[in-house]
Write a protein that holds these residues in place. Structure first.
Motif, PDB file in Angstrom:
ATOM      1  N   ALA A   1      46.947  16.297  -8.287  1.00 49.22           N
ATOM      2  CA  ALA A   1      47.080  17.284  -9.361  1.00 49.22           C
ATOM      3  C   ALA A   1      48.383  18.076  -9.235  1.00 49.22           C
ATOM      4  CB  ALA A   1      45.879  18.227  -9.342  1.00 49.22           C
ATOM      5  N   LEU A   2      48.674  18.589  -8.044  1.00 54.99           N
ATOM      6  CA  LEU A   2      49.872  19.405  -7.877  1.00 54.99           C
ATOM      7  C   LEU A   2      51.139  18.567  -7.929  1.00 54.99           C
ATOM      8  CD1 LEU A   2      48.827  22.046  -5.187  1.00 54.99           C
ATOM      9  CD2 LEU A   2      48.667  22.150  -7.687  1.00 54.99           C
ATOM     10  N   THR A   3      51.054  17.309  -7.509  1.00 52.16           N
ATOM     11  CA  THR A   3      52.204  16.416  -7.644  1.00 52.16           C
ATOM     12  C   THR A   3      52.528  16.194  -9.108  1.00 52.16           C
ATOM     13  OG1 THR A   3      51.786  15.301  -5.535  1.00 52.16           O
ATOM     14  CG2 THR A   3      53.068  14.089  -7.168  1.00 52.16           C
ATOM     15  N   ALA A   4      51.507  15.894  -9.903  1.00 54.57           N
ATOM     16  CA  ALA A   4      51.722  15.677 -11.332  1.00 54.57           C
ATOM     17  C   ALA A   4      52.282  16.918 -12.013  1.00 54.57           C
ATOM     18  CB  ALA A   4      50.415  15.258 -11.999  1.00 54.57           C
ATOM     19  N   ALA A   5      51.800  18.085 -11.584  1.00 52.12           N
ATOM     20  CA  ALA A   5      52.178  19.327 -12.254  1.00 52.12           C
ATOM     21  C   ALA A   5      53.570  19.825 -11.874  1.00 52.12           C
ATOM     22  CB  ALA A   5      51.144  20.407 -11.951  1.00 52.12           C
ATOM     23  N   PHE A   6      53.988  19.602 -10.614  1.00 51.69           N
ATOM     24  CA  PHE A   6      55.183  20.300 -10.147  1.00 51.69           C
ATOM     25  C   PHE A   6      56.267  19.426  -9.519  1.00 51.69           C
ATOM     26  CE2 PHE A   6      51.654  23.392  -9.960  1.00 51.69           C
ATOM     27  CZ  PHE A   6      52.134  24.303 -10.896  1.00 51.69           C
TER      28      PHE A   6
ATOM     29  N   ILE B   1      59.239  17.099  -9.441  1.00 53.16           N
ATOM     30  CA  ILE B   1      60.223  16.818 -10.476  1.00 53.16           C
ATOM     31  C   ILE B   1      60.445  15.316 -10.634  1.00 53.16           C
ATOM     32  CG2 ILE B   1      62.653  17.134 -11.112  1.00 53.16           C
ATOM     33  CD1 ILE B   1      62.422  19.894  -9.639  1.00 53.16           C
ATOM     34  N   ASP B   2      60.514  14.571  -9.549  1.00 59.47           N
ATOM     35  CA  ASP B   2      60.755  13.128  -9.598  1.00 59.47           C
ATOM     36  C   ASP B   2      59.485  12.394  -9.169  1.00 59.47           C
ATOM     37  OD1 ASP B   2      61.655  10.550  -9.582  1.00 59.47           O
ATOM     38  OD2 ASP B   2      63.205  10.845  -8.052  1.00 59.47           O
ATOM     39  N   LEU B   3      58.689  11.990 -10.130  1.00 60.28           N
ATOM     40  CA  LEU B   3      57.420  11.334  -9.820  1.00 60.28           C
ATOM     41  C   LEU B   3      57.602   9.905  -9.332  1.00 60.28           C
ATOM     42  CD1 LEU B   3      55.049  12.589 -12.662  1.00 60.28           C
ATOM     43  CD2 LEU B   3      55.128  13.302 -10.274  1.00 60.28           C
ATOM     44  N   THR B   4      58.805   9.343  -9.493  1.00 60.45           N
ATOM     45  CA  THR B   4      59.014   7.983  -8.996  1.00 60.45           C
ATOM     46  C   THR B   4      58.971   7.949  -7.474  1.00 60.45           C
ATOM     47  OG1 THR B   4      61.440   8.217  -8.906  1.00 60.45           O
ATOM     48  CG2 THR B   4      60.472   7.443 -10.976  1.00 60.45           C
ATOM     49  N   GLN B   5      59.070   9.107  -6.826  1.00 57.16           N
ATOM     50  CA  GLN B   5      59.008   9.170  -5.370  1.00 57.16           C
ATOM     51  C   GLN B   5      57.576   9.292  -4.855  1.00 57.16           C
ATOM     52  OE1 GLN B   5      61.800   8.769  -3.448  1.00 57.16           O
ATOM     53  NE2 GLN B   5      62.716   8.341  -5.446  1.00 57.16           N
ATOM     54  N   SER B   6      56.598   9.289  -5.745  1.00 59.61           N
ATOM     55  CA  SER B   6      55.199   9.458  -5.338  1.00 59.61           C
ATOM     56  C   SER B   6      54.530   8.101  -5.160  1.00 59.61           C
ATOM     57  CB  SER B   6      54.435  10.282  -6.382  1.00 59.61           C
ATOM     58  OG  SER B   6      53.071  10.381  -6.027  1.00 59.61           O
ATOM     59  N   LEU B   7      54.314   7.698  -3.917  1.00 60.79           N
ATOM     60  CA  LEU B   7      53.700   6.403  -3.627  1.00 60.79           C
ATOM     61  C   LEU B   7      52.276   6.335  -4.151  1.00 60.79           C
ATOM     62  CD1 LEU B   7      53.792   3.633  -2.234  1.00 60.79           C
ATOM     63  CD2 LEU B   7      53.096   4.758  -0.116  1.00 60.79           C
ATOM     64  N   ILE B   8      51.542   7.445  -4.077  1.00 58.89           N
ATOM     65  CA  ILE B   8      50.141   7.421  -4.507  1.00 58.89           C
ATOM     66  C   ILE B   8      50.034   7.145  -6.000  1.00 58.89           C
ATOM     67  CG2 ILE B   8      50.043   9.922  -4.883  1.00 58.89           C
ATOM     68  CD1 ILE B   8      47.177   7.648  -3.657  1.00 58.89           C
TER      69      ILE B   8
ATOM     70  N   THR C   1      52.019   5.197  -7.721  1.00 60.42           N
ATOM     71  CA  THR C   1      52.226   3.751  -7.854  1.00 60.42           C
ATOM     72  C   THR C   1      50.983   2.985  -7.428  1.00 60.42           C
ATOM     73  OG1 THR C   1      54.586   4.023  -7.410  1.00 60.42           O
ATOM     74  CG2 THR C   1      53.669   1.817  -7.134  1.00 60.42           C
ATOM     75  N   ARG C   2      50.392   3.380  -6.313  1.00 58.33           N
ATOM     76  CA  ARG C   2      49.198   2.686  -5.801  1.00 58.33           C
ATOM     77  C   ARG C   2      48.050   2.776  -6.797  1.00 58.33           C
ATOM     78  NH1 ARG C   2      46.751   4.527  -0.662  1.00 58.33           N
ATOM     79  NH2 ARG C   2      45.841   2.445  -0.653  1.00 58.33           N
ATOM     80  N   MET C   3      47.866   3.959  -7.394  1.00 57.91           N
ATOM     81  CA  MET C   3      46.722   4.181  -8.285  1.00 57.91           C
ATOM     82  C   MET C   3      47.006   3.780  -9.724  1.00 57.91           C
ATOM     83  SD  MET C   3      44.441   5.328  -6.193  1.00 57.91           S
ATOM     84  CE  MET C   3      43.165   5.957  -7.275  1.00 57.91           C
ATOM     85  N   GLY C   4      48.229   3.333 -10.016  1.00 57.62           N
ATOM     86  CA  GLY C   4      48.566   2.918 -11.371  1.00 57.62           C
ATOM     87  C   GLY C   4      48.672   4.075 -12.341  1.00 57.62           C
ATOM     88  N   ILE C   5      49.106   5.238 -11.854  1.00 59.75           N
ATOM     89  CA  ILE C   5      49.265   6.408 -12.725  1.00 59.75           C
ATOM     90  C   ILE C   5      50.661   6.350 -13.335  1.00 59.75           C
ATOM     91  CG2 ILE C   5      49.297   8.928 -12.827  1.00 59.75           C
ATOM     92  CD1 ILE C   5      47.416   8.952 -10.415  1.00 59.75           C
ATOM     93  N   ASP C   6      50.744   6.018 -14.625  1.00 55.65           N
ATOM     94  CA  ASP C   6      52.048   5.897 -15.280  1.00 55.65           C
ATOM     95  C   ASP C   6      52.483   7.250 -15.830  1.00 55.65           C
ATOM     96  OD1 ASP C   6      50.472   6.291 -17.543  1.00 55.65           O
ATOM     97  OD2 ASP C   6      50.596   4.210 -18.207  1.00 55.65           O
ATOM     98  N   ALA C   7      53.638   7.254 -16.504  1.00 51.70           N
ATOM     99  CA  ALA C   7      54.210   8.510 -16.990  1.00 51.70           C
ATOM    100  C   ALA C   7      53.279   9.209 -17.985  1.00 51.70           C
ATOM    101  CB  ALA C   7      55.571   8.249 -17.624  1.00 51.70           C
ATOM    102  N   GLU C   8      52.641   8.434 -18.863  1.00 60.37           N
ATOM    103  CA  GLU C   8      51.738   9.043 -19.846  1.00 60.37           C
ATOM    104  C   GLU C   8      50.534   9.684 -19.168  1.00 60.37           C
ATOM    105  OE1 GLU C   8      49.124   7.827 -23.831  1.00 60.37           O
ATOM    106  OE2 GLU C   8      50.333   6.321 -22.787  1.00 60.37           O
ATOM    107  N   ALA C   9      49.927   8.955 -18.224  1.00 63.30           N
ATOM    108  CA  ALA C   9      48.773   9.502 -17.507  1.00 63.30           C
ATOM    109  C   ALA C   9      49.173  10.717 -16.677  1.00 63.30           C
ATOM    110  CB  ALA C   9      48.164   8.426 -16.614  1.00 63.30           C
ATOM    111  N   ALA C  10      50.363  10.660 -16.060  1.00 64.19           N
ATOM    112  CA  ALA C  10      50.840  11.798 -15.277  1.00 64.19           C
ATOM    113  C   ALA C  10      51.048  13.020 -16.157  1.00 64.19           C
ATOM    114  CB  ALA C  10      52.137  11.435 -14.560  1.00 64.19           C
ATOM    115  N   GLY C  11      51.539  12.806 -17.383  1.00 61.51           N
ATOM    116  CA  GLY C  11      51.730  13.920 -18.310  1.00 61.51           C
ATOM    117  C   GLY C  11      50.412  14.585 -18.690  1.00 61.51           C
ATOM    118  N   LYS C  12      49.398  13.776 -18.933  1.00 58.96           N
ATOM    119  CA  LYS C  12      48.076  14.333 -19.248  1.00 58.96           C
ATOM    120  C   LYS C  12      47.501  15.091 -18.056  1.00 58.96           C
ATOM    121  CE  LYS C  12      46.792  10.813 -22.667  1.00 58.96           C
ATOM    122  NZ  LYS C  12      45.861   9.684 -22.988  1.00 58.96           N
TER     123      LYS C  12
END
Length: 345
Positions: free
Chosen positions: A44-49, A51-58, A60-71
């Motif tokens: 939750a806090l990674t998605a919210a704060f 800045i560069d979500l491409t550095q988040s391995l979790i 990628t593993r969970m298949g959370i794309d840009a649209e899902a991260a935005g929601k």
């Protein structure tokens, strides 16, 4: 307005899952642990704060794309506002992923919190280099990395952003060592540091470590196409494979002091000591033990020794593999677990 918001930031491999389980749904009227959808607030806090979500391995593993991260970001911010507006004087957030935040990420998080609270404080733990890096190597292999060893390990990279943004006086780092815990209990120590009034639950081991043989097989599998992740279902199937390896090849894993000395830096250990009074400067001087991983070639030798047993393990589930490798045997188990319905909770 809150009197204080506590940020427990782990880091990884310092009992964070056990802490989050013990803090789940805590509310004594004065202190409340935020409800952000799950006990671990990292996603939750990674998605919210961050800045560069491409550095988040979790992600990628969970298949959370840009649209899902935005929601998820919008949901998290709304929930945070609700939590910060609640009656409890103190709020706790627990997210070990925050220990990987850059100073800019951490600034974004604290800037959001500041209008709602008089104070922001950080709680974290520092684990000795040999134990920390041995556990980190396991985490890297478990998560799917093909390179077992990190380039280095810096305590400053885990705690430095919080110190830079808030100042060292706002960052409380305890030594991750039962001898240093209140009552020799991690959970009691956390309850004491956060000044929680309820009786703490007993410590519980959340994740058992893997043996050298299990890690060798898993590392080899990570390099194959069959180990692909990218969805919650795949991650669950992978975890079942990992648990099966752990049960089949029990044991403990440790890096040799020689390897650890190449991954830690004396100035970083000095910074930790000068900033928080935690002295790990002599930790890497211990003797190598029997069974310590001395080089990555040890993993290759371990794989050769147990490969036939891995194939037999898969055949025991009725899988017809023929003359298969350990990697193909794990892929067959993985696909079988994927096809099975998820067990009800």
């Amino acid at each position: 307005m809150k009197d204080v918001v506590w940020l427990h930031i782990g880091p990884h491999k310092t009992g964070s899952s056990a802490i989050q389980k013990a803090l789940q749904d805590y509310d004594d009227g004065t202190t409340r642990v935020a409800r952000l959808g799950r006990p671990n607030h990292s996603i939750a806090l990674t998605a919210a704060f961050k800045i560069d979500l491409t550095q988040s391995l979790i992600f990628t593993r969970m298949g959370i794309d840009a649209e899902a991260a935005g929601k998820l970001r919008a949901e998290t911010l709304n929930r945070l506002v609700e939590e910060l507006a609640g009656p409890a004087a103190r709020l706790v957030l627990s997210a070990e992923a925050v220990s990987n935040f850059t100073a800019a990420d951490f600034e974004a998080l604290t800037s959001f919190l500041m209008p709602f609270t008089r104070d922001i404080r950080v709680l974290a733990y520092a684990r000795a280099p040999i134990d920390m890096l041995s556990s980190l190597v396991q985490q890297r292999i478990r998560s799917g990395r093909t390179e077992a060893l990190p380039d280095d390990y810096l305590y400053r990279s885990r705690f430095g952003s919080a110190v830079q943004v808030l100042g060292a006086e706002k960052v409380q780092v305890g030594r991750f060592d039962p001898a240093s815990f209140v009552g020799r209990s991690l959970i009691r120590d956390v309850y004491n540091r956060l000044q929680l009034t309820a009786s703490p639950p007993e410590d519980q081991l959340v994740h058992a470590g893997l043996s050298r043989a299990a890690l060798a097989v898993l590392l080899d599998w990570n390099a194959s196409e069959g180990a692909a992740q990218g969805s919650p279902e795949r991650v669950r199937a992978r975890n079942r494979v990992i648990n099966l390896l752990g049960a089949t090849f029990p044991g403990r894993f440790r890096l040799s002091p020689d390897i650890v000395r190449g991954l830690v830096q004396k100035p970083d250990l000095e910074w930790l000591f000068q900033t928080f009074g935690i002295d790990f400067r002599d930790n890497c001087q211990s003797e190598t033990r029997d069974g310590d991983l001395r080089s990555l070639d040890d993993f290759k030798a371990d794989l050769r020794e147990v490969e036939s047993k891995v194939v037999e393990l898969a055949q025991g589930y009725g899988l017809d593999l023929g003359d298969a490798s350990a990697a193909s045997a794990l892929t067959a188990l993985y696909r079988m677990f994927q096809a099975q319905p998820r067990a009800p909770r």
